[in-house]
Design a protein around this motif. Structure first.
Motif, PDB file in Angstrom:
ATOM      1  N   ALA A 116       7.549  -1.510  21.795  1.00 50.36           N
ATOM      2  CA  ALA A 116       7.648  -0.766  23.070  1.00 50.36           C
ATOM      3  C   ALA A 116       7.189   0.924  22.740  1.00 50.36           C
ATOM      4  CB  ALA A 116       9.339  -0.723  23.239  1.00 50.36           C
ATOM      5  N   GLY A 117       6.939   1.514  23.421  1.00 50.92           N
ATOM      6  CA  GLY A 117       6.652   2.966  23.466  1.00 50.92           C
ATOM      7  C   GLY A 117       7.923   3.597  22.806  1.00 50.92           C
ATOM      8  N   SER A 118       9.093   3.338  23.054  1.00 54.88           N
ATOM      9  CA  SER A 118      10.123   4.227  22.417  1.00 54.88           C
ATOM     10  C   SER A 118      10.237   3.850  20.921  1.00 54.88           C
ATOM     11  CB  SER A 118      11.471   3.774  22.916  1.00 54.88           C
ATOM     12  OG  SER A 118      11.738   2.415  22.952  1.00 54.88           O
ATOM     13  N   THR A 119       9.815   2.275  20.488  1.00 58.66           N
ATOM     14  CA  THR A 119       9.911   2.271  18.941  1.00 58.66           C
ATOM     15  C   THR A 119       8.699   2.863  18.348  1.00 58.66           C
ATOM     16  OG1 THR A 119      10.085  -0.133  19.826  1.00 58.66           O
ATOM     17  CG2 THR A 119       9.417   0.027  17.563  1.00 58.66           C
ATOM     18  N   SER A 161       0.788  -1.184  -0.103  1.00 57.47           N
ATOM     19  CA  SER A 161       0.219  -0.051  -0.009  1.00 57.47           C
ATOM     20  C   SER A 161       0.735   1.319   0.080  1.00 57.47           C
ATOM     21  CB  SER A 161      -0.924   0.020   1.127  1.00 57.47           C
ATOM     22  OG  SER A 161      -1.473   1.173   1.131  1.00 57.47           O
ATOM     23  N   ASP A 162       0.372   2.301  -0.678  1.00 55.48           N
ATOM     24  CA  ASP A 162       1.220   3.543  -0.698  1.00 55.48           C
ATOM     25  C   ASP A 162       0.775   4.499   0.133  1.00 55.48           C
ATOM     26  OD1 ASP A 162       3.385   5.188  -1.618  1.00 55.48           O
ATOM     27  OD2 ASP A 162       1.540   6.332  -2.633  1.00 55.48           O
ATOM     28  N   ASN A 163      -0.638   4.388   0.632  1.00 57.34           N
ATOM     29  CA  ASN A 163      -1.324   5.576   1.475  1.00 57.34           C
ATOM     30  C   ASN A 163      -1.513   4.787   2.874  1.00 57.34           C
ATOM     31  OD1 ASN A 163      -3.382   3.914   0.520  1.00 57.34           O
ATOM     32  ND2 ASN A 163      -4.632   5.955   0.544  1.00 57.34           N
ATOM     33  N   VAL A 164      -1.012   3.674   3.073  1.00 55.17           N
ATOM     34  CA  VAL A 164      -1.365   3.279   4.667  1.00 55.17           C
ATOM     35  C   VAL A 164      -0.259   2.993   5.353  1.00 55.17           C
ATOM     36  CG1 VAL A 164      -2.480   1.493   5.888  1.00 55.17           C
ATOM     37  CG2 VAL A 164      -3.418   2.310   3.837  1.00 55.17           C
ATOM     38  N   TYR A 165      -0.166   3.926   6.643  1.00 55.73           N
ATOM     39  CA  TYR A 165       1.199   3.448   7.151  1.00 55.73           C
ATOM     40  C   TYR A 165       0.865   2.987   8.562  1.00 55.73           C
ATOM     41  CZ  TYR A 165       2.988   7.525   4.336  1.00 55.73           C
ATOM     42  OH  TYR A 165       3.355   8.335   3.483  1.00 55.73           O
ATOM     43  N   VAL A 166       1.790   2.277   9.236  1.00 58.47           N
ATOM     44  CA  VAL A 166       1.608   1.623  10.555  1.00 58.47           C
ATOM     45  C   VAL A 166       2.786   2.030  11.369  1.00 58.47           C
ATOM     46  CG1 VAL A 166       1.179  -0.893  11.365  1.00 58.47           C
ATOM     47  CG2 VAL A 166       1.292  -0.306   8.979  1.00 58.47           C
ATOM     48  N   ILE A 167       2.191   1.941  12.713  1.00 59.97           N
ATOM     49  CA  ILE A 167       3.189   2.493  13.815  1.00 59.97           C
ATOM     50  C   ILE A 167       3.120   1.512  15.174  1.00 59.97           C
ATOM     51  CG2 ILE A 167       1.716   4.111  14.861  1.00 59.97           C
ATOM     52  CD1 ILE A 167       3.984   6.014  15.277  1.00 59.97           C
ATOM     53  N   GLY A 168       4.283   1.404  15.806  1.00 61.22           N
ATOM     54  CA  GLY A 168       4.263   0.952  17.149  1.00 61.22           C
ATOM     55  C   GLY A 168       3.865  -0.851  16.926  1.00 61.22           C
TER      56      GLY A 168
END
Ligand SMILES: Cc1cc2nc3c(=O)[nH]c(=O)nc-3n(C[C@H](O)[C@H](O)[C@H](O)COP(=O)(O)OP(=O)(O)OC[C@H]3O[C@@H](n4cnc5c(N)ncnc54)[C@H](O)[C@@H]3O)c2cc1C
Length: 379
Positions: free
Chosen positions: A297-300, A280-287
């Protein structure tokens, strides 16, 4: 045309990126060229590392809680809603109430404890990975003056260091109460060492041995019998306990599983450098929501959030996305109630625990206060 940035999840990663974007896209928001929508299924924001200190009654539980409304930037539209489906082909997310279209989506739905993964676990074990769990454990520890405490861990789980920290803090807690002789502490881990990162395992093992914390590796919990107070492992052994403290395996959010966009346990295939969902080009993932083989982790989430914000801002402003996440993680390692070590590492550099000191413990405590600036997108 106006760009609609939608973020699912108002935890560490989601709230921080929403607030950073709101600050850095102020002009575009004022000109009605961009809008930022944060969808959170809770109106509370909890600093989860605080649970460890709640369990030992070092801090009051409400010390670690804020209302989402009090930390979200005024330029972020926050909506309290539970997203039930993510439909990538249509660029929409859906709740029971309505559909939310997006141009750019950030998935920040975290990871969740799977108490059902082991029969009897929910009824038989204490945990310190939830707000209620930490308070129940606090009260039970006050009551427990003698007996055997068994700690079990299953993978994957967030904050890989926290179970080790709990064991070392428990030792200190009972020493300070003058009851250590009466309380046996046994720490177990499912693989052939006591932590997934070898340098951390090598740091912790001598500490455990020095303090008479019993260790058992290749310990894979199969069932718990709360009535008999027995934990059964996959190799057919029975282990009795007076108090069982368990960190069950985690899985991704229900919405990820229900939308069929994750792996079999609900973590999202993610590019390790761009943090875009694979394909996907417009979907980002975090944490915690990513499937990346690094510490949840929160720091990640913090280090990822810095890169993601830069890329999304660049994208909106028509510039190339040139920020790449290098796998950076930083973690304090509590060694007792009064001192700590620390590790930092990334995709290329393995961790090397720092010398233990009371200063690092103090830094961990101070970070707990600075967190509220961090999540507001100020730090
Ligand atoms: C006991 C303990 C100690 C820890 N200690 C540390 C530490 O010392 N250092 C460290 O770096 N990390 C630590 N962590 C880990 C850290 O808290 C998490 O890794 C971090 O919060 C992950 O951030 P996240 O944004 O990915 O997920 P979260 O902060 O968990 O946020 C996810 C959010 O998404 C929401 N959500 C989920 N599904 C939906 C949906 N369908 N619709 C709307 N909203 C949804 C959830 O309610 C939640 O608010 C610790 C965690 C625990 C439990």
């Amino acid at each position: 045309m106006k760009k609609n940035i939608v973020i699912i999840g108002g935890g560490t990663g989601g709230m921080m990126v929403a607030n950073k974007l709101a600050r850095q896209l102020q002009e575009e928001i004022n000109h009605d060229e961009v809008e930022i929508n944060l969808i959170s299924n809770t109106d509370q924001h909890i600093y989860q590392p605080g649970y460890l200190f709640v369990a030992f009654n070092e801090k009051a539980p409400d010390h670690f809680i804020r209302k989402q409304q009090s930390i979200v930037h005024r330029n972020v539209r926050i909506e309290y809603d539970e997203i039930e489906k993510i439909v990538l082909e249509k660029n929409i997310i859906i709740s029971a109430k309505k559909e939310y279209p997006y141009d750019i989506l950030l998935i920040a739905t975290g990871s969740h404890l799977d108490f059902q993964s082991v029969p009897g676990l929910q009824e038989g074990a204490y945990n310190f990975y939830t707000f209620e769990g930490a308070m129940e454990l606090r009260d039970a520890l006050v009551e427990l003056k003698q007996g055997k405490i068994l700690i079990t861990v299953d993978v994957p789980h967030k904050c890989p260091a926290a179970p080790l920290e709990l064991a070392l803090m428990l030792d200190d807690y009972y020493r300070k109460r003058g009851l250590r002789e009466n309380v046996q502490i046994k720490y177990t881990y499912p693989i052939g060492r006591i932590h997934s990162l070898q340098p951390v395992s090598e740091w912790a093992q001598p500490e455990f041995e020095k303090r008479n914390i019993e260790l058992e590796t290749f310990f894979n919990l199969e069932e718990v019998d709360p009535k008999r107070k027995v934990a059964m492992t996959m190799d057919g052994q029975e282990h009795d306990y007076d108090m069982l403290i368990s960190i069950p395996a985690h899985k991704g959010a229900k919405v990820i599983l229900d939308s069929g966009i994750g792996d079999e346990i609900g973590f999202i295939p993610t590019d390790r450098h761009t943090l875009k969902m694979i394909g996907s080009d417009n979907v980002y993932v975090i944490g915690d929501a990513t499937n990346l083989p690094i510490s949840k982790a929160g720091s990640t989430a913090h280090y990822q959030g810095e890169k993601l914000t830069l890329n999304i801002v660049n994208r909106i402003k028509g510039r190339p996305e040139t920020a790449f996440y290098n796998g950076k993680v930083a973690c304090f390692l509590e060694n007792s109630l009064e001192d700590a070590s620390m590790i930092t590492f990334d995709y290329e550099t393995p961790p090397k625990p720092a010398a233990t000191s009371d200063l690092l413990h103090w830094f961990k405590t101070v970070y707990g206060e600075l967190y509220w600036l961090n999540v507001r997108g100020i730090l």
